[in-house]
Scaffold this motif. Structure first.
Motif, PDB file in Angstrom:
ATOM      1  N   LEU A  85       0.821  -1.220   0.000  1.00 40.06           N
ATOM      2  CA  LEU A  85       0.000   0.000   0.000  1.00 40.06           C
ATOM      3  C   LEU A  85       0.848   1.260   0.000  1.00 40.06           C
ATOM      4  O   LEU A  85       0.553   2.211  -0.726  1.00 40.06           O
ATOM      5  CB  LEU A  85      -0.896   0.039   1.247  1.00 40.06           C
ATOM      6  N   THR A  86       1.900   1.268   0.807  1.00 45.62           N
ATOM      7  CA  THR A  86       2.640   2.512   1.033  1.00 45.62           C
ATOM      8  C   THR A  86       3.800   2.673   0.054  1.00 45.62           C
ATOM      9  O   THR A  86       3.751   3.514  -0.842  1.00 45.62           O
ATOM     10  CB  THR A  86       3.155   2.577   2.484  1.00 45.62           C
ATOM     11  N   ALA A  87       4.812   1.830   0.184  1.00 46.69           N
ATOM     12  CA  ALA A  87       6.027   2.029  -0.621  1.00 46.69           C
ATOM     13  C   ALA A  87       5.786   1.719  -2.097  1.00 46.69           C
ATOM     14  O   ALA A  87       6.355   2.365  -2.973  1.00 46.69           O
ATOM     15  CB  ALA A  87       7.165   1.166  -0.083  1.00 46.69           C
ATOM     16  N   ILE A  88       4.959   0.731  -2.389  1.00 45.63           N
ATOM     17  CA  ILE A  88       4.781   0.335  -3.794  1.00 45.63           C
ATOM     18  C   ILE A  88       3.675   1.154  -4.458  1.00 45.63           C
ATOM     19  O   ILE A  88       3.895   1.780  -5.493  1.00 45.63           O
ATOM     20  CB  ILE A  88       4.461  -1.179  -3.901  1.00 45.63           C
ATOM     21  N   ALA A  89       2.478   1.141  -3.895  1.00 44.85           N
ATOM     22  CA  ALA A  89       1.361   1.834  -4.550  1.00 44.85           C
ATOM     23  C   ALA A  89       1.280   3.311  -4.175  1.00 44.85           C
ATOM     24  O   ALA A  89       0.530   4.061  -4.790  1.00 44.85           O
ATOM     25  CB  ALA A  89       0.043   1.144  -4.204  1.00 44.85           C
ATOM     26  N   GLY A  90       2.036   3.728  -3.194  1.00 44.16           N
ATOM     27  CA  GLY A  90       2.020   5.146  -2.830  1.00 44.16           C
ATOM     28  C   GLY A  90       0.639   5.646  -2.454  1.00 44.16           C
ATOM     29  O   GLY A  90       0.218   6.729  -2.879  1.00 44.16           O
ATOM     30  N   MET A  91      -0.096   4.860  -1.649  1.00 50.33           N
ATOM     31  CA  MET A  91      -1.452   5.253  -1.264  1.00 50.33           C
ATOM     32  C   MET A  91      -1.468   6.607  -0.570  1.00 50.33           C
ATOM     33  O   MET A  91      -0.592   6.883   0.251  1.00 50.33           O
ATOM     34  CB  MET A  91      -2.049   4.189  -0.330  1.00 50.33           C
ATOM     35  N   ARG A  92      -2.450   7.405  -0.909  1.00 55.19           N
ATOM     36  CA  ARG A  92      -2.596   8.725  -0.289  1.00 55.19           C
ATOM     37  C   ARG A  92      -3.954   8.824   0.402  1.00 55.19           C
ATOM     38  O   ARG A  92      -4.890   8.106   0.049  1.00 55.19           O
ATOM     39  CB  ARG A  92      -2.492   9.816  -1.362  1.00 55.19           C
ATOM     40  N   GLU A  93      -4.051   9.716   1.350  1.00 58.91           N
ATOM     41  CA  GLU A  93      -5.341   9.925   2.028  1.00 58.91           C
ATOM     42  C   GLU A  93      -6.419  10.240   1.003  1.00 58.91           C
ATOM     43  O   GLU A  93      -6.206  11.007   0.067  1.00 58.91           O
ATOM     44  CB  GLU A  93      -5.232  11.072   3.030  1.00 58.91           C
ATOM     45  N   GLY A  94      -7.579   9.634   1.196  1.00 57.85           N
ATOM     46  CA  GLY A  94      -8.697   9.907   0.307  1.00 57.85           C
ATOM     47  C   GLY A  94      -8.788   8.970  -0.889  1.00 57.85           C
ATOM     48  O   GLY A  94      -9.799   8.940  -1.585  1.00 57.85           O
ATOM     49  N   ASP A  95      -7.732   8.202  -1.135  1.00 62.43           N
ATOM     50  CA  ASP A  95      -7.734   7.283  -2.278  1.00 62.43           C
ATOM     51  C   ASP A  95      -8.837   6.229  -2.155  1.00 62.43           C
ATOM     52  O   ASP A  95      -9.125   5.749  -1.051  1.00 62.43           O
ATOM     53  CB  ASP A  95      -6.393   6.531  -2.375  1.00 62.43           C
ATOM     54  N   THR A  96      -9.410   5.856  -3.282  1.00 63.11           N
ATOM     55  CA  THR A  96     -10.244   4.663  -3.330  1.00 63.11           C
ATOM     56  C   THR A  96      -9.326   3.481  -3.625  1.00 63.11           C
ATOM     57  O   THR A  96      -8.583   3.488  -4.599  1.00 63.11           O
ATOM     58  CB  THR A  96     -11.329   4.781  -4.415  1.00 63.11           C
ATOM     59  N   VAL A  97      -9.385   2.478  -2.744  1.00 60.13           N
ATOM     60  CA  VAL A  97      -8.463   1.344  -2.802  1.00 60.13           C
ATOM     61  C   VAL A  97      -9.250   0.068  -3.072  1.00 60.13           C
ATOM     62  O   VAL A  97     -10.241  -0.206  -2.393  1.00 60.13           O
ATOM     63  CB  VAL A  97      -7.696   1.212  -1.469  1.00 60.13           C
ATOM     64  N   PHE A  98      -8.815  -0.682  -4.066  1.00 61.59           N
ATOM     65  CA  PHE A  98      -9.436  -1.971  -4.372  1.00 61.59           C
ATOM     66  C   PHE A  98      -8.438  -3.074  -4.050  1.00 61.59           C
ATOM     67  O   PHE A  98      -7.293  -3.030  -4.487  1.00 61.59           O
ATOM     68  CB  PHE A  98      -9.850  -2.025  -5.847  1.00 61.59           C
ATOM     69  N   ILE A  99      -8.908  -4.076  -3.289  1.00 59.06           N
ATOM     70  CA  ILE A  99      -8.045  -5.184  -2.877  1.00 59.06           C
ATOM     71  C   ILE A  99      -8.665  -6.488  -3.353  1.00 59.06           C
ATOM     72  O   ILE A  99      -9.816  -6.788  -3.020  1.00 59.06           O
ATOM     73  CB  ILE A  99      -7.872  -5.186  -1.343  1.00 59.06           C
ATOM     74  N   SER A 100      -7.923  -7.245  -4.138  1.00 56.44           N
ATOM     75  CA  SER A 100      -8.437  -8.533  -4.624  1.00 56.44           C
ATOM     76  C   SER A 100      -7.999  -9.639  -3.672  1.00 56.44           C
ATOM     77  O   SER A 100      -6.960  -9.529  -3.024  1.00 56.44           O
ATOM     78  CB  SER A 100      -7.939  -8.812  -6.042  1.00 56.44           C
ATOM     79  N   GLY A 101      -8.796 -10.683  -3.604  1.00 58.31           N
ATOM     80  CA  GLY A 101      -8.487 -11.738  -2.649  1.00 58.31           C
ATOM     81  C   GLY A 101      -8.471 -11.177  -1.243  1.00 58.31           C
ATOM     82  O   GLY A 101      -7.593 -11.466  -0.426  1.00 58.31           O
TER      83      GLY A 101
END
Lengths: 336, 336
Positions: free
Chosen positions: A140-156
């Protein structure tokens, strides 16, 4: 001195397609007396993980393939039952990578002592608070660079990594968290227990349609444990500048041949998307930060978890196969 | 006042598959007298670029689709022939985005003055030293994170972006630069004129085989202008930690339907690879750095270039279609 015998599971064939019991054998070894500097560890829990299927293949990879005829390596936690190493006295709880065996023995340097923290089950050191949680956090953090407010989709999303990732995304400020899973029971847990805003059963209808319905405003981050139609659907749902952390592609692990990739790779260019695959072993520098944050979240009661536990080293292969089939909710473990 | 008429090419249909002349029309407009603050510009060169095919589609993208019945927008360079704006007096060389017309007129803010540098042909402001060069530079540096010593593979290497990217990679310290092109003449130029270490004709044999032969040590960076089998081959050739800048996918621009993606996406995970698409309009913050470095390289005689020039605004569509077919070497331009 107790625990003089070690029962171990070894890989003897490289499976093509789904692994079977015939690809493994059970070996019982008499352990030699401890040499100076060695310890003997009675395992409590052994981890079975999707990446292990990859290591059964003799292909170029960041992680070396398993050698045939050797005991399956992997995460395990246990307690020192005999010690010839002063730094790891009897009774110390230790993590190690010696894998599928009930008793492990070797130089003390192969074992990492864990604080025996009250209220923290040892099994969590392999799962939510261990490598599994780190994998979710780093993706989430180092690879996808998630930011506050993002819509996040998680498979499995109901697996070990997915249940961790959904909760971390929420705690890190995601605007909306969406998950997919393969049974209605799992889907229900995602919203009732793990804080997902929306979830769907990927067996019900095409992922593309279900994801579009669950994310009318598009997605910004995709944490992928599945690959295949999930990745394709995400590429269609991405907002401009979307980022994917590719952690697993369980749909293709047991495919006998190469499978066609997403039919919409052109979206990477027109929407400025980034796809990045990773193997947690190359990102261990984030472990201290993760341990601190996850420890705080857990102590505050902010983290839920499930474990699917199989008893006995003789059932390690069953546990592994069940996990590959998605029979688990949360972390799949073998209890010794 | 001269240049009272403007001949313009407009898009009238959204092509499915290959565009044809029927998708465009030519309109001749009488220009009104200049309003205060306006200038009139006689174009010298007009750019035709692969990204324009994408804008003909009515699809969500970073860049808005072309409106039907309006003049094709795009880069152009010309000279002010009449001015009602003191900041852009007659004779000023200006860059603008008003595209496929022989004479452009509008508010001075739509035009950017260019220093009329001795020894720098105006056409280069659209190509090697303009947006094309910036696209090559940003892809290698900001997107793919090229490092000294990297082996770099560039697809469509004899095109405008490819000829620039190969030279920039070399000047930035690449260890080995490999290119693909679609004719033997282009392949020969890559090694003889553009400093590529190896090049191959992608029509001769599968890209996968030819790339493996040209890059026995694997590749670290892939600059993709082509997509399809080139991307698939790169995914197989990548070393651990490899990075791709996806700039174009010309093979799929004119495909009527979706085409299957790479059959080896799993390599992203096992090798820790990163794929990132981009559109240069979102990375213009790198323009000053690029202009400084490219200007120095050009002044030092370190940059070669080719241009394929078609004369006359009436041949703009021909130039565009020829470019899509790969008939050009280096930058494709329409000279007015």
């Amino acid at each position: 001195m107790s625990h003089e015998r070690s029962t171990q599971i070894q890989l003897v064939n490289r499976p093509s397609g789904w692994p079977t019991h015939d690809d493994f054998r059970t070996v019982v070894t008499e352990l030699p007396p401890l040499a100076p500097g060695e310890v003997r560890v009675a395992n409590e829990f052994i981890s079975v993980d999707p990446y292990m299927r990859g290591r059964m293949r003799d292909a170029r990879s960041y992680v070396a393939p398993y050698a045939l005829g050797e005991t399956m390596a992997g995460g395990a936690i246990g307690r020192v039952v005999a010690s010839a190493a002063p730094e790891l006295p009897e009774g110390t709880v230790v993590l190690h990578q010696l894998g599928w065996r009930d008793v492990a023995q070797g130089p003390a340097a192969q074992f990492r002592p864990e604080l025996d923290a009250p209220g923290v089950p040892h099994s969590l050191r392999l799962g939510l608070l261990g490598m599994t949680g780190l994998t979710a956090y780093v993706g989430l953090t180092a690879i996808a660079g998630m930011r506050e407010g993002d819509t996040v989709f998680i498979s499995g999303a109901a697996g070990a990594v997915g249940t961790a990732a959904g909760q971390f995304a929420r705690l890190l400020g995601a605007g909306r968290v969406i998950g997919s899973a393969g049974t209605d029971e799992k889907v229900a847990l995602l919203t009732s227990k793990y804080g997902y805003d929306a979830a769907f059963n990927y067996r019900d209808a095409p992922v593309r349609e279900q994801l579009a319905a669950a994310a009318p405003g598009g997605i910004d981050v995709f944490y992928d444990n599945v690959g295949g139609d999930h990745l394709e659907a995400a590429l269609d749902a991405f907002n401009d500048g979307g980022r994917a952390a590719l952690c697993g592609a369980i749909v293709s692990y047991n495919a006998g041949s190469r499978t066609a990739g997403p039919d919409n790779m052109g979206n990477l260019i027109t929407r400025g998307l980034r796809l990045e695959g990773f193997t947690i072993g190359n990102h261990l520098q984030h472990a201290p930060e993760f341990r601190e944050r996850a420890g705080e979240w857990f102590a505050a009661g902010s983290l839920a978890y499930d474990e699917t536990i199989v008893d006995g080293i003789d059932h390690a292969v069953d546990a592994f196969l069940d996990m590959m089939r998605g029979a688990n909710i949360g972390k799949m473990l073998v209890r010794i």
